[in-house]
Design a protein around this motif. Structure first.
Motif, PDB file in Angstrom:
ATOM      1  N   PHE A  68     -28.904 -31.056 -13.600  1.00 19.41           N
ATOM      2  CA  PHE A  68     -27.528 -31.069 -14.123  1.00 19.41           C
ATOM      3  C   PHE A  68     -27.470 -30.437 -15.516  1.00 19.41           C
ATOM      4  O   PHE A  68     -26.580 -29.659 -15.817  1.00 19.41           O
ATOM      5  N   GLU A  69     -28.431 -30.796 -16.359  1.00 26.32           N
ATOM      6  CA  GLU A  69     -28.359 -30.275 -17.727  1.00 26.32           C
ATOM      7  C   GLU A  69     -28.710 -28.796 -17.757  1.00 26.32           C
ATOM      8  O   GLU A  69     -28.083 -28.008 -18.454  1.00 26.32           O
ATOM      9  N   ARG A  70     -29.693 -28.401 -16.947  1.00 27.46           N
ATOM     10  CA  ARG A  70     -30.148 -27.007 -16.991  1.00 27.46           C
ATOM     11  C   ARG A  70     -29.165 -26.074 -16.286  1.00 27.46           C
ATOM     12  O   ARG A  70     -28.850 -25.005 -16.788  1.00 27.46           O
ATOM     13  N   ILE A  71     -28.687 -26.477 -15.129  1.00 29.37           N
ATOM     14  CA  ILE A  71     -27.852 -25.560 -14.342  1.00 29.37           C
ATOM     15  C   ILE A  71     -26.368 -25.709 -14.701  1.00 29.37           C
ATOM     16  O   ILE A  71     -25.675 -24.724 -14.916  1.00 29.37           O
ATOM     17  N   ALA A  72     -25.909 -26.959 -14.751  1.00 32.70           N
ATOM     18  CA  ALA A  72     -24.463 -27.162 -14.946  1.00 32.70           C
ATOM     19  C   ALA A  72     -24.088 -27.339 -16.412  1.00 32.70           C
ATOM     20  O   ALA A  72     -22.902 -27.346 -16.747  1.00 32.70           O
ATOM     21  N   LYS A  73     -25.105 -27.490 -17.284  1.00 34.33           N
ATOM     22  CA  LYS A  73     -24.861 -27.711 -18.718  1.00 34.33           C
ATOM     23  C   LYS A  73     -23.967 -28.921 -18.955  1.00 34.33           C
ATOM     24  O   LYS A  73     -23.032 -28.887 -19.756  1.00 34.33           O
ATOM     25  N   ILE A  74     -24.231 -29.965 -18.190  1.00 32.30           N
ATOM     26  CA  ILE A  74     -23.474 -31.206 -18.386  1.00 32.30           C
ATOM     27  C   ILE A  74     -24.470 -32.319 -18.707  1.00 32.30           C
ATOM     28  O   ILE A  74     -25.566 -32.363 -18.135  1.00 32.30           O
ATOM     29  N   ARG A  75     -24.108 -33.176 -19.641  1.00 36.12           N
ATOM     30  CA  ARG A  75     -24.992 -34.257 -20.051  1.00 36.12           C
ATOM     31  C   ARG A  75     -25.184 -35.222 -18.884  1.00 36.12           C
ATOM     32  O   ARG A  75     -24.221 -35.578 -18.206  1.00 36.12           O
ATOM     33  N   CYS A  76     -26.441 -35.631 -18.673  1.00 38.93           N
ATOM     34  CA  CYS A  76     -26.702 -36.511 -17.539  1.00 38.93           C
ATOM     35  C   CYS A  76     -27.758 -37.532 -17.920  1.00 38.93           C
ATOM     36  O   CYS A  76     -28.822 -37.150 -18.422  1.00 38.93           O
ATOM     37  N   ASP A  77     -27.466 -38.792 -17.766  1.00 36.90           N
ATOM     38  CA  ASP A  77     -28.546 -39.755 -17.937  1.00 36.90           C
ATOM     39  C   ASP A  77     -28.643 -40.687 -16.737  1.00 36.90           C
ATOM     40  O   ASP A  77     -27.710 -40.809 -15.951  1.00 36.90           O
ATOM     41  N   VAL A  78     -29.831 -41.270 -16.620  1.00 37.77           N
ATOM     42  CA  VAL A  78     -30.200 -41.964 -15.391  1.00 37.77           C
ATOM     43  C   VAL A  78     -30.701 -43.355 -15.742  1.00 37.77           C
ATOM     44  O   VAL A  78     -31.432 -43.502 -16.719  1.00 37.77           O
ATOM     45  N   GLU A  79     -30.279 -44.337 -14.945  1.00 39.54           N
ATOM     46  CA  GLU A  79     -30.788 -45.689 -15.196  1.00 39.54           C
ATOM     47  C   GLU A  79     -31.147 -46.394 -13.896  1.00 39.54           C
ATOM     48  O   GLU A  79     -30.484 -46.203 -12.875  1.00 39.54           O
ATOM     49  N   ILE A  80     -32.151 -47.216 -13.976  1.00 40.40           N
ATOM     50  CA  ILE A  80     -32.496 -48.092 -12.861  1.00 40.40           C
ATOM     51  C   ILE A  80     -31.368 -49.109 -12.732  1.00 40.40           C
ATOM     52  O   ILE A  80     -30.960 -49.727 -13.732  1.00 40.40           O
ATOM     53  N   ALA A  81     -30.834 -49.254 -11.520  1.00 40.94           N
ATOM     54  CA  ALA A  81     -29.624 -50.070 -11.339  1.00 40.94           C
ATOM     55  C   ALA A  81     -29.797 -51.497 -11.850  1.00 40.94           C
ATOM     56  O   ALA A  81     -28.900 -52.056 -12.487  1.00 40.94           O
ATOM     57  N   SER A  82     -30.966 -52.099 -11.606  1.00 45.25           N
ATOM     58  CA  SER A  82     -31.149 -53.500 -11.998  1.00 45.25           C
ATOM     59  C   SER A  82     -31.206 -53.665 -13.517  1.00 45.25           C
ATOM     60  O   SER A  82     -30.956 -54.754 -14.037  1.00 45.25           O
ATOM     61  N   GLU A  83     -31.554 -52.595 -14.227  1.00 44.07           N
ATOM     62  CA  GLU A  83     -31.552 -52.647 -15.701  1.00 44.07           C
ATOM     63  C   GLU A  83     -30.142 -52.423 -16.226  1.00 44.07           C
ATOM     64  O   GLU A  83     -29.673 -53.101 -17.138  1.00 44.07           O
ATOM     65  N   PHE A  84     -29.475 -51.457 -15.643  1.00 46.99           N
ATOM     66  CA  PHE A  84     -28.125 -51.086 -16.071  1.00 46.99           C
ATOM     67  C   PHE A  84     -27.188 -52.304 -16.045  1.00 46.99           C
ATOM     68  O   PHE A  84     -26.395 -52.521 -16.947  1.00 46.99           O
ATOM     69  N   ARG A  85     -27.335 -53.109 -15.003  1.00 46.03           N
ATOM     70  CA  ARG A  85     -26.378 -54.196 -14.782  1.00 46.03           C
ATOM     71  C   ARG A  85     -26.324 -55.194 -15.922  1.00 46.03           C
ATOM     72  O   ARG A  85     -25.298 -55.797 -16.161  1.00 46.03           O
ATOM     73  N   TYR A  86     -27.445 -55.402 -16.579  1.00 48.83           N
ATOM     74  CA  TYR A  86     -27.479 -56.484 -17.560  1.00 48.83           C
ATOM     75  C   TYR A  86     -27.601 -56.001 -19.005  1.00 48.83           C
ATOM     76  O   TYR A  86     -27.838 -56.786 -19.897  1.00 48.83           O
ATOM     77  N   LYS A  87     -27.450 -54.711 -19.229  1.00 48.23           N
ATOM     78  CA  LYS A  87     -27.683 -54.241 -20.604  1.00 48.23           C
ATOM     79  C   LYS A  87     -26.392 -54.066 -21.396  1.00 48.23           C
ATOM     80  O   LYS A  87     -26.425 -53.578 -22.519  1.00 48.23           O
TER      81      LYS A  87
END
Ligand code: M6R
Length: 359
Positions: A68-87
């Motif tokens: 996404f960042e290299r081709i589409a030049k859009i910021r992209c971040d990724v999270e493990i779902a079980s971590e995302f839920r409680y942070k």
């Protein structure tokens, strides 16, 4: 039915070339990418992407972030779902929330999606099962068309997820006019060659069967790679640990010298992903450092590598994604052959379920 294969996982590895073509059908066109699932204004107002997933689907998400960042030049971040839920994440409404799931029923991913929707984010799921909970909960869904996956260890779902995400990166780039014509042509051409890179040859399978006997004992495995080959290293290590019960870790090759290289000796097996078309000299020097400490090296590359104890030659090196998919098949088959030699139940590994519907 296993159609003559010993295991569903084996059958599913062999199916990857065909399901990849199906996943691209009607979507990869000469002029660019089309998704009939997405309205023309779907990306209006979107300036960033957040992806949530678990396990193998999380690994395809990590690879997608580079694309996404290299081709589409859009910021992209990724999270493990079980971590995302409680942070208590900070979410802004210009972010598209993408979930990736083979089953569409993974509890942590589904709950993460509900949270993001609650915060007013637009959502898109990439899923293998139509009408699953995650698909129903999302504003839009792109199906991966891998067909039913029975092996607990995911193979063809990972391949098709990664393909959809690569296509989506190009699609977003097109929508945002950030893809130069030459790049578009190069990516489309590589996509159309992908099914070839996924064909399992007898020569490759026999070679992996033979060399797997060297890798049954030892301290464990490091799968190493750089860039998109780092998520592939994580996925290779996950496959091996799921079905062989051997300890395996995926690592960014450049990080080895920051600690893990202390483990290196002849009983540390290093599976080195060494693509010719991406940072070859960098990974080569990382592997040389390991070899100098006596690590046993299994190199996967189209470029012969003198220091390798075992060398698996790949053929398609004109584009990093072709190398990615060809190396993916090698790591899947290597895990399969090691597991078979150890006498494990490849399709139903201990302690695991195909779909994790509890938190
Ligand atoms: O169905 P999902 O893609 O949401 O499943 C996520 C993970 O549970 C799954 O990928 C798991 O890690 C597999 N056993 C990997 O082979």
């Amino acid at each position: 039915q296993k159609d003559g294969y010993r295991f569903f996982m084996e059958k599913e590895i062999y199916e990857q070339s065909r399901v990849m073509s199906e996943t691209m059908m009607g979507r990869v066109l000469d002029k660019g990418i089309e998704f009939e699932e997405l309205s023309n204004d779907f990306f209006n107002g979107i300036n960033a992407i957040k992806i949530c997933a678990c396990g193998t689907s999380y690994h395809s998400a990590l690879a997608a972030a580079y694309l996404f960042e290299r081709i589409a030049k859009i910021r992209c971040d990724v999270e493990i779902a079980s971590e995302f839920r409680y942070k208590e994440p900070l979410l802004t409404q210009d972010t598209l929330f993408i979930t990736i799931s083979q089953s569409g029923e993974t509890a942590d991913t589904l709950e993460a999606l509900k949270m993001a929707k609650g915060a007013g984010l637009k959502s898109l799921s990439i899923c293998n099962v139509d009408n699953s909970s995650i698909v129903r909960e999302s504003d839009a869904a792109i199906l991966t068309r891998a067909g039913i996956e029975k092996g607990v260890a995911s193979t063809k779902a990972f391949a098709t997820q990664t393909m959809v995400l690569w296509m989506l990166a190009l699609y977003v780039g097109q929508q945002k006019n950030s893809v130069p014509t030459e790049l578009l042509a190069r990516e489309i051409n590589a996509m159309l060659h992908t099914p070839k890179a996924l064909i399992v040859t007898d020569t490759l399978h026999t070679k992996l069967h033979r060399l797997s006997k060297r890798y049954l004992h030892g301290h464990g495995f490091f799968f190493i790679g750089r860039d998109i080959f780092y998520p592939l290293a994580l996925e290779g290590a996950l496959k091996l640990k799921e079905i062989s019960y051997l300890h395996a870790e995926g690592y960014p090759a450049g990080e080895m010298k920051h600690g893990p290289i202390a483990l290196a000796d002849s009983e540390l097996f290093t599976i080195a992903l060494m693509p010719k078309s991406m940072h070859y000299e960098k990974i080569k020097s990382n592997v040389e450092e390991l070899s100098a400490r006596d690590a046993t090296i299994c190199a996967i590359s189209s470029v012969p590598f003198d220091l390798a104890d075992d060398f698996i030659k790949t053929q398609y090196d004109s584009h990093p994604m072709l190398e990615f998919f060809e190396m993916m098949v090698v790591t899947q088959l290597l895990a399969l052959e090691i597991s078979v030699r150890l006498g494990n139940d490849v399709d139903m590994p201990r302690n695991l379920a195909k779909s994790v519907t509890v938190e």
